[in-house]
Design an enzyme around this catalytic site. Sequence first.
Site, mmCIF file in Angstrom:
data_model
loop_
_atom_site.group_PDB
_atom_site.id
_atom_site.type_symbol
_atom_site.label_atom_id
_atom_site.label_comp_id
_atom_site.label_asym_id
_atom_site.label_seq_id
_atom_site.Cartn_x
_atom_site.Cartn_y
_atom_site.Cartn_z
ATOM 1 N N GLU A 1 0.882 -1.234 -0.018
ATOM 2 C CA GLU A 1 -0.039 -0.016 0.040
ATOM 3 C C GLU A 1 0.767 1.328 0.193
ATOM 4 O OE1 GLU A 1 -4.210 -0.893 2.196
ATOM 5 O OE2 GLU A 1 -2.602 -1.836 3.263
ATOM 6 N N GLU B 1 -4.414 -8.889 3.682
ATOM 7 C CA GLU B 1 -5.452 -8.673 4.913
ATOM 8 C C GLU B 1 -6.565 -9.209 5.292
ATOM 9 O OE1 GLU B 1 -2.678 -5.286 3.649
ATOM 10 O OE2 GLU B 1 -4.045 -6.626 2.663
#
Length: 721
Positions: A116, A136
Site C-alpha cells: 500500500e 489482509e
Amino acid sequence: MAKKIGVTMEVGKDGVAVITISNPPVNSLASQIISGLKEKFQDANQRSDVKAIVLTGNGGRFSGGFDINVFQQVHKTGDISLMPEVSVDLVCNLMEDSRKPLVAAVEGLALGGGLELAMACHARVAAPKAQLGLPELTLGVIPGFGGTQRLPRLVGLEKGTDMILLSKSISSEEGQKLGLIDALVPPGDLLTASRKWALDIAAGRKPFLRSLHRTDKIGSLSEARAILMNARQVAKRIAPNMPQHLACIEVIEDGITHGGYSGVLKEAEVFKQLVLSDTAKALVHVFFAQRATSKVPKVTDVGLKPRPMRKVAVIGGGLMGSGIATALLLSNIRVVLKEVNSEYLLKGIKSVEANLKGLVSRGKLTQDKAGKAFSLLKGVLDYSEFKDVDMVIEAVIENIQLKQKIFKEIEEVCPPNCILASNTSTIDLNVIGEKTNSKDRIVGAHFFSPAHLMTLLEIVRTENTSAQVILDLMALGKAIKKVPVVVGNCIGFAVNRTFFPYTQAAHMLVNLGVDLFRVDSVITSFGLPLGPFQLGDLAGHGIGMAVKDIYAKAYGDRMFVSPLTELLLKTGRNGKINGRGYYIYEKGSKPKPDSSVLSVVEESRKLTNIMPGGKPISVTDKEIVEMILFPVVNEACRVLDEGVVIRASDLDVASVLGMSFPSYRGGLLFWADTVGPKYIYERLKRLSETYGSFFKPSRYLEEREMKGMLLSEPKSSRSRL
C-alpha cells in the site's frame, strides 16, 4: 552492518532523499516505523535541497506490512485508538499528494501495508521475483492504507478485486505486465534506477502519476458493477460466514461511485469496525497461537540445539507411511522405506510416486524437483540400511504385538542415539516401547492423513522422552513444513481424543430420529469442511470399528454405543474406499447422499430404541451444532484439566489444522469462550438430564462456570507436561 529499528533518510548530491525502513526480519510497519515515516516525509517535503524521494526497505526486503502485534493489543484492550492514523495523514497527504516525486524501490516482498505504501508512490521500480500482495482478508480485516482503492486503479478492477478477495500474491514480473510495477531492474541497480526515475519525473521526462486519481483501468460504471456483482458471488461461495469479503467489495464500489478519496475514507471507517469483529479476533488469535506452539517449557528454553535429520527410515508403506515418506523427501531428507514383502514395497513406492505426480499436476511442484525428491527414496525389505539412520518412524497397522516387536528390533539395529518414533493414533506409547531399554528415545510422531498435505504434527511425549528428542522432532516438523504441537501421552492424544464425541453425538442424533444428511449439512454450514458422516466415509468405516474398543476401554463411562457403523459394514458399505458409505462416490462427481442407507438407519433406531415415545425429536439447526460440538468442548476441557496440552491455544491450533475446525472461529476453545462457558455448561447439564451421561459436564467445565472464568485461562497448578 545491521541498522537499528527505525527509519533513516540520506540525501545524495543528486538531490534525491532515500528513505529506508529498517525493522528486521521483514520491515513490518510498527507504530515507531509509521511515526518515523511521517517525520522523514515531512522533512523531505520541506527541505529545499531535496528534489525527489525514493522509499525502500533495509536488508533486501521492502516491507511485509503492518505489525500484527498491534491488532493483538487492540483485541486485548478493546482500544481502537492504538491503531495509528496512516491512510490519510501519511499515505494520502505526505506521500501521494507530495509536490516532490516519490518512487518505491521494491525487492524481496511488498505485502499488505508494504504494498500500500508502494502504491502511494508515483512510480514503482522492482527487482525480479519480489512478492506483491494484499493478504489482509486472511486476518479478518481489509487493506487499511488505501489498498482497496489503489490496487484496482493500477492493475484493473477485476484483477485487483480478485487479488484482494483471494489474498493472492503475484511476482514483480507479473506486476510489470499488469502495470503495478513500472520497471524491473537487477537488485544491484535498484537504487540507481529508482533515483533516476524520480529525477526524471521531477524534470518532466516521466509522468507524475497519482494512483488514486487514475481511472483508465476502471472501465464504465456498468462494467464495474458487473465485475463487483460477480465478486460478491465469489465472496458468498468462499467465505459464507465471514464479513470482511463483502465489506471489502462495498468499499471498492464506494470509491468507484464517489471517487478514490471517498473510498479511502470509507475504507478507514470499515477497517476500524472489522478490526474489532469476532472474525478478526479469531483469525489473529490463530495466527499468534500457531507461533506459540514452538515454545515448549523445559525443551526450547534450556539451551539445547536440534540435531540434523539427514536420513530417516519409515516402516510401513501404506497410506500414512507413503505420505510421511513424501513429506520428508520434499524437504531433501533421504528416506529408507521398509515393507514386509516386495509386493507391498512396490505398492508403497508407487504411492510416493503418485503423491509427487499429484503435486506436479496441481502446479505445486516442478517436474525437476519431483524427480530429485523421488531419487532420495530407497525401498528395503530388511534392516541393513538402518545402521546410520537418524530417526525411524513406524507407520504400520494398529496392532500392539506387531509394534512391540518392531521397536525391539529397531532398538538393536539402529545407532544408539537414533530417535524411535511411532505414528500410532491410539496406542499408548509406553505399551509400544515397554520391551525396549530406550524409553528416553521413544516419541509419538502422529501425522494426519494425507500426511504430505495435512500440516499438523502431534509430537507425543511420555514421562521418559528426553527434551533433546522432542526438540529434534520439532525441528524436523518445521523442516518438512508441518506445525508441530507437543502433547502428552493418552488414548487418542489431543485431537482424536477431543473429537471422539463428534461422531458419537452425530450417531446419537440420528438414532433420536434426526436426518443424517441434515446433520452433515448443518455442520458444514457452521464451517467444518465435512460433516461427521461424510468424514466417517472418508476415513473408512473399518477404521471406526477398529478403534472403537480402544476408546471404550479408556472412556467408556461417557460413550454412546451405536450399532450404525457395524450395520453399515454388514451391507458392504466401507465408505469412500469402495465407493459406498452414507454417500455414493463416483469418479469425477461430488459425493451424493444415498437414500437407500435409510433402511440401515431405521434398523439402528430399532436396536437403540431411544426416541422419546418412539417419535423423532424436533431440533433446530442451532441445537444440532450444540449437541455435536458441545460434547467435543467438554472433552477438550478434560484434555486441558489433565495437562495433555501445554496451553489452550495449542488445542485451538490442533483443532484447526488437524480437524479443519474453522480458523475464522478461532479454534475450538476460542469459539467455546466466545459462546460462553456458562451457556455451554447449562446446555450440557440439561442435555444430560434428558439423554444421559454422554452429555454430563466435566468437572473442569463446571469449575470454570462457577468461577466465571474462560476455558482458555491458564491454571497455575499442575500440568503433565
